[in-house]
Write an enzyme that holds these catalytic residues in place. Structure first.
Site, PDB file in Angstrom:
ATOM      1  N   HIS A  75       2.888   3.461  -8.979  1.00 37.69           N
ATOM      2  CA  HIS A  75       2.753   2.016  -9.210  1.00 37.69           C
ATOM      3  C   HIS A  75       4.011   1.469  -9.899  1.00 37.69           C
ATOM      4  O   HIS A  75       4.486   0.379  -9.593  1.00 37.69           O
ATOM      5  CB  HIS A  75       1.515   1.726 -10.059  1.00 37.69           C
ATOM      6  CG  HIS A  75       0.225   2.087  -9.361  1.00 37.69           C
ATOM      7  ND1 HIS A  75      -0.048   1.730  -8.056  1.00 37.69           N
ATOM      8  CD2 HIS A  75      -0.872   2.783  -9.778  1.00 37.69           C
ATOM      9  CE1 HIS A  75      -1.253   2.173  -7.718  1.00 37.69           C
ATOM     10  NE2 HIS A  75      -1.768   2.831  -8.732  1.00 37.69           N
ATOM     11  N   ASP A  99       0.836  -1.204   0.000  1.00 35.99           N
ATOM     12  CA  ASP A  99       0.000   0.000   0.000  1.00 35.99           C
ATOM     13  C   ASP A  99       0.877   1.262   0.000  1.00 35.99           C
ATOM     14  O   ASP A  99       1.979   1.256   0.559  1.00 35.99           O
ATOM     15  CB  ASP A  99      -0.898  -0.017   1.248  1.00 35.99           C
ATOM     16  CG  ASP A  99      -2.050   0.963   1.122  1.00 35.99           C
ATOM     17  OD1 ASP A  99      -2.290   1.480   0.007  1.00 35.99           O
ATOM     18  OD2 ASP A  99      -2.711   1.221   2.140  1.00 35.99           O
ATOM     19  N   LEU A 105      12.111 -20.070  -4.171  1.00 35.20           N
ATOM     20  CA  LEU A 105      11.062 -19.199  -3.613  1.00 35.20           C
ATOM     21  C   LEU A 105       9.795 -19.399  -4.428  1.00 35.20           C
ATOM     22  O   LEU A 105       9.845 -19.474  -5.657  1.00 35.20           O
ATOM     23  CB  LEU A 105      11.489 -17.728  -3.711  1.00 35.20           C
ATOM     24  CG  LEU A 105      10.460 -16.689  -3.250  1.00 35.20           C
ATOM     25  CD1 LEU A 105      10.286 -16.731  -1.726  1.00 35.20           C
ATOM     26  CD2 LEU A 105      10.877 -15.281  -3.667  1.00 35.20           C
TER      27      LEU A 105
END
Ligand code: FPP
Length: 243
Positions: A31, A14, A125
């Site tokens: 963004h 956020d 991962l």
């Protein structure tokens, strides 16, 4: 003291918009900078004992944002998946996208399928990215479709509702950036016993060191899962100086 390996970290990314506004930039620039932060976090995670990293990129409620912002985000997700797949392959990162697929632009759906199939053998991962995801909607679908009352059947149905190949493990540590302190319809079932970590940093400013700080805060916590601490654990905690 928590284990330093096999960690499942989930992140609510956020603050991109405010980061941009503070710099007189467009929200889409925030963004874009957020995409660079994703790259830094993915690179840092494995060395911190993180085996599963689950990111909330776009909630089903985010469709209500202005069409130009939604379009910019969709372009960014597609570009990220297309550009990062070779790097993820090199780094042993398996990519999976979860959430509804039927409303995604064709370019993202294709990029997701390609990233998933090319990286499916990577084991260092597991990077899962939520796009058009609503935890409540997924839980409701799973509840309707689970074939019997077992928790295992529900977990499998939940994975299917999220378009994941297998059930998501429980979250150990949930990190939210950007000063807000809420869950925003993210992994409500999987976060039942997650440790929560909130930071005032805006997502585009996040670095590997910030992730390391969050993980080390987590490692100092005592997880009880509703039970009491045993004598042995108390002695261990006293030795470690964490009690
Ligand atoms: C919330 O910040 C963030 C989003 C809705 C988008 C998250 C997307 C990224 C971090 C971009 C890169 C992601 C990938 C997977 C490549 P906000 O815009 O609501 O910020 P604000 O609360 O300050 O307005």
């Amino acid at each position: 003291m928590q284990s330093t390996s096999d960690l499942h970290v989930a992140m609510i990314m956020d603050g991109n918009g405010r980061w941009a506004e503070e710099r007189s930039l467009r929200r889409r620039d925030g963004h874009q900078a957020g995409g660079d932060a994703v790259r830094r976090i993915v690179e840092a995670a494995p060395d911190l004992g993180v085996t599963d990293l689950t990111l909330f990129a776009f909630s089903s409620d985010n469709w209500q944002r202005p069409p130009s912002e939604v379009a910019a985000l969709m372009r960014l997700f597609a570009a990220y998946l297309e550009r990062e797949t070779p790097r993820c392959l090199e780094q042993g990162v398996r990519i999976e996208v979860f959430g509804r697929r039927d409303r995604l632009p064709r370019r993202i759906a294709a990029a997701a399928r390609n990233a998933e199939s090319r990286t499916e053998d990577c084991e260092r991962l597991r990077l899962r990215i939520g796009i058009d995801y609503s935890s409540r909607a997924a839980i409701a679908t799973a509840a309707r479709q689970a074939p019997n009352n077992s928790v295992e059947a529900f977990r499998a149905a939940l994975a299917a509702a999220m378009n994941l190949s297998d059930p998501l493990p429980d979250v150990d540590l949930l990190i939210r950036t950007g000063r807000e302190m809420r869950l925003s319809d993210f992994l409500l079932w999987e976060c039942s016993y997650a440790e929560l970590y909130f930071t005032v940093k805006m997502w585009p400013d996040m670095t590997g060191d910030d992730l390391a700080d969050a993980v080390s805060d987590y490692q100092r916590r005592q997880r009880r899962f509703g039970r009491l601490i045993t004598l042995g654990e108390a002695v261990e905690e006293l030795r470690n100086g964490t009690l």
